[in-house]
Motif scaffolding. Structure first.
Motif, PDB file in Angstrom:
ATOM      1  N   GLY A  56     -24.469 -98.471   6.439  1.00 48.37           N
ATOM      2  CA  GLY A  56     -23.615 -97.597   5.635  1.00 48.37           C
ATOM      3  C   GLY A  56     -22.170 -97.554   6.084  1.00 48.37           C
ATOM      4  N   SER A  57     -21.966 -97.313   7.343  1.00 49.45           N
ATOM      5  CA  SER A  57     -20.605 -97.190   7.847  1.00 49.45           C
ATOM      6  C   SER A  57     -19.833 -98.512   7.782  1.00 49.45           C
ATOM      7  CB  SER A  57     -20.623 -96.642   9.275  1.00 49.45           C
ATOM      8  OG  SER A  57     -19.319 -96.510   9.768  1.00 49.45           O
ATOM      9  N   PRO A  58     -20.382 -99.620   8.283  1.00 48.14           N
ATOM     10  CA  PRO A  58     -19.611-100.875   8.219  1.00 48.14           C
ATOM     11  C   PRO A  58     -19.295-101.323   6.789  1.00 48.14           C
ATOM     12  CG  PRO A  58     -21.418-101.094   9.778  1.00 48.14           C
ATOM     13  CD  PRO A  58     -21.619 -99.794   9.056  1.00 48.14           C
ATOM     14  N   ILE A  59     -20.270-101.216   5.898  1.00 49.16           N
ATOM     15  CA  ILE A  59     -20.037-101.645   4.519  1.00 49.16           C
ATOM     16  C   ILE A  59     -19.042-100.719   3.835  1.00 49.16           C
ATOM     17  CG2 ILE A  59     -21.125-101.887   2.240  1.00 49.16           C
ATOM     18  CD1 ILE A  59     -23.619-102.919   3.701  1.00 49.16           C
ATOM     19  N   GLY A  60     -19.224 -99.426   4.023  1.00 47.56           N
ATOM     20  CA  GLY A  60     -18.301 -98.457   3.430  1.00 47.56           C
ATOM     21  C   GLY A  60     -16.889 -98.595   3.972  1.00 47.56           C
ATOM     22  N   ARG A  61     -16.792 -98.818   5.285  1.00 46.34           N
ATOM     23  CA  ARG A  61     -15.471 -98.984   5.906  1.00 46.34           C
ATOM     24  C   ARG A  61     -14.794-100.241   5.382  1.00 46.34           C
ATOM     25  NH1 ARG A  61     -16.885 -98.713  11.023  1.00 46.34           N
ATOM     26  NH2 ARG A  61     -17.200-100.947  11.194  1.00 46.34           N
ATOM     27  N   GLU A  62     -15.549-101.319   5.268  1.00 43.71           N
ATOM     28  CA  GLU A  62     -14.991-102.573   4.769  1.00 43.71           C
ATOM     29  C   GLU A  62     -14.494-102.419   3.335  1.00 43.71           C
ATOM     30  OE1 GLU A  62     -16.322-107.161   3.783  1.00 43.71           O
ATOM     31  OE2 GLU A  62     -17.849-105.661   4.191  1.00 43.71           O
ATOM     32  N   LEU A  63     -15.346-101.879   2.482  1.00 39.28           N
ATOM     33  CA  LEU A  63     -14.969-101.728   1.077  1.00 39.28           C
ATOM     34  C   LEU A  63     -13.776-100.783   0.934  1.00 39.28           C
ATOM     35  CD1 LEU A  63     -15.605-102.568  -1.798  1.00 39.28           C
ATOM     36  CD2 LEU A  63     -17.267-100.687  -1.913  1.00 39.28           C
ATOM     37  N   GLY A  64     -13.787 -99.695   1.680  1.00 42.66           N
ATOM     38  CA  GLY A  64     -12.666 -98.750   1.644  1.00 42.66           C
ATOM     39  C   GLY A  64     -11.364 -99.375   2.113  1.00 42.66           C
ATOM     40  N   ALA A  65     -11.444-100.172   3.182  1.00 38.08           N
ATOM     41  CA  ALA A  65     -10.237-100.832   3.697  1.00 38.08           C
ATOM     42  C   ALA A  65      -9.698-101.846   2.691  1.00 38.08           C
ATOM     43  CB  ALA A  65     -10.541-101.514   5.030  1.00 38.08           C
ATOM     44  N   LEU A 110     -12.290-104.324  -7.117  1.00 35.91           N
ATOM     45  CA  LEU A 110     -12.808-103.612  -5.948  1.00 35.91           C
ATOM     46  C   LEU A 110     -13.206-102.178  -6.295  1.00 35.91           C
ATOM     47  CD1 LEU A 110     -10.346-104.887  -3.188  1.00 35.91           C
ATOM     48  CD2 LEU A 110     -12.832-105.276  -3.268  1.00 35.91           C
ATOM     49  N   SER A 111     -12.473-101.547  -7.194  1.00 39.29           N
ATOM     50  CA  SER A 111     -12.778-100.157  -7.543  1.00 39.29           C
ATOM     51  C   SER A 111     -14.086-100.021  -8.323  1.00 39.29           C
ATOM     52  CB  SER A 111     -11.631 -99.539  -8.344  1.00 39.29           C
ATOM     53  OG  SER A 111     -11.596-100.078  -9.656  1.00 39.29           O
ATOM     54  N   ARG A 112     -14.557-101.106  -8.903  1.00 34.29           N
ATOM     55  CA  ARG A 112     -15.794-101.068  -9.697  1.00 34.29           C
ATOM     56  C   ARG A 112     -17.049-101.324  -8.866  1.00 34.29           C
ATOM     57  NH1 ARG A 112     -13.051-104.428 -14.430  1.00 34.29           N
ATOM     58  NH2 ARG A 112     -12.101-102.691 -15.537  1.00 34.29           N
ATOM     59  N   ILE A 113     -16.862-101.691  -7.617  1.00 33.65           N
ATOM     60  CA  ILE A 113     -18.003-102.026  -6.770  1.00 33.65           C
ATOM     61  C   ILE A 113     -18.604-100.747  -6.198  1.00 33.65           C
ATOM     62  CG2 ILE A 113     -18.741-103.227  -4.671  1.00 33.65           C
ATOM     63  CD1 ILE A 113     -16.468-105.237  -5.240  1.00 33.65           C
ATOM     64  N   ARG A 114     -19.918-100.638  -6.321  1.00 35.50           N
ATOM     65  CA  ARG A 114     -20.655 -99.510  -5.758  1.00 35.50           C
ATOM     66  C   ARG A 114     -21.327 -99.961  -4.469  1.00 35.50           C
ATOM     67  NH1 ARG A 114     -23.653 -99.017 -11.227  1.00 35.50           N
ATOM     68  NH2 ARG A 114     -22.091 -97.980 -12.487  1.00 35.50           N
ATOM     69  N   PHE A 115     -21.561 -98.999  -3.619  1.00 36.61           N
ATOM     70  CA  PHE A 115     -22.278 -99.294  -2.367  1.00 36.61           C
ATOM     71  C   PHE A 115     -23.616 -99.952  -2.662  1.00 36.61           C
ATOM     72  CE2 PHE A 115     -25.246 -98.153   0.989  1.00 36.61           C
ATOM     73  CZ  PHE A 115     -24.569 -98.609   2.103  1.00 36.61           C
ATOM     74  N   THR A 116     -24.315 -99.448  -3.661  1.00 34.54           N
ATOM     75  CA  THR A 116     -25.639 -99.990  -3.993  1.00 34.54           C
ATOM     76  C   THR A 116     -25.570-101.421  -4.505  1.00 34.54           C
ATOM     77  OG1 THR A 116     -25.516 -98.938  -6.169  1.00 34.54           O
ATOM     78  CG2 THR A 116     -26.707 -97.760  -4.447  1.00 34.54           C
TER      79      THR A 116
END
Length: 190
Positions: free
Chosen positions: A54-63, A95-101
């Motif tokens: 969760g954290s690495p993927i979320g951090r990457e996508l957010g960055a 990038l804004s359309r990508i969901r974590f899932t």
């Protein structure tokens, strides 16, 4: 003398009451043990999932989203070619359309565990209520998005590979602009 057999033998009544209380304590302790075990397992699962996925993927996508948005803002404030600004906007929008899932790997262990408890071999039916509700909302969002899209174009949900491609496009654009952006710190080059 009373006709009630309990009144005749106080020792028997005391022993029955003791047995009842003992059974209640045993049952209560058993339930508390199950609850504590579930809580410990949930916490451990959360900790591992958060730290490893969760954290690495979320951090990457957010960055990546932050870099793309900053690049759009920067290019909007300087003289640049319309193509460069459009490329930055397209990357930011994608990038804004990508969901974590969309990009998180499936939890094979959780799915296997659920299959064992459901006695069902259909992986499509292995979902918790929360995941089901989340997926239902995503389907509604997709339907709304399809209504706004041009007819005849089918939209496909992004994948992890799409993130890698968008990262490459963002890196390429920044290099063409002479900007030095450090993408290896994002944890995407693992």
């Amino acid at each position: 003398m009373s006709d009630d057999p309990w009144d005749e033998d106080p020792h028997y009544a005391h022993q029955a009451a003791w047995q009842n209380i003992s059974t209640q304590f045993t049952n209560s302790g058993y339930r508390q043990g199950i609850i504590a075990g579930k809580e410990a397992s949930l916490q451990e699962g959360f900790d591992v999932g958060f730290a490893d996925m969760g954290s690495p993927i979320g951090r990457e996508l957010g960055a990546l989203r932050g870099i793309a948005s900053a690049l759009v803002s920067f290019l909007s404030s300087i003289k640049t070619t319309p193509a460069e600004l459009e490329e930055a906007r397209a990357i930011a929008t994608s990038l804004s359309r990508i969901r974590f899932t969309d990009i998180a790997p499936p939890d094979i262990e959780a799915e296997q565990h659920a299959r064992e408890h459901l006695h069902n071999d259909d992986p499509g039916l292995v979902q918790t209520e929360v995941l089901s509700q989340r997926r239902e909302m995503e389907i509604l969002e997709d339907m709304l998005s399809h209504m706004n899209a041009r007819s005849g174009t089918e939209q496909v949900r992004p994948t992890r590979e799409d993130v890698v491609i968008l990262k490459g496009r963002l890196s390429s654009l920044s290099e063409r602009l002479g900007l030095s952006l450090s993408f290896q710190d994002l944890g995407t080059d693992k």
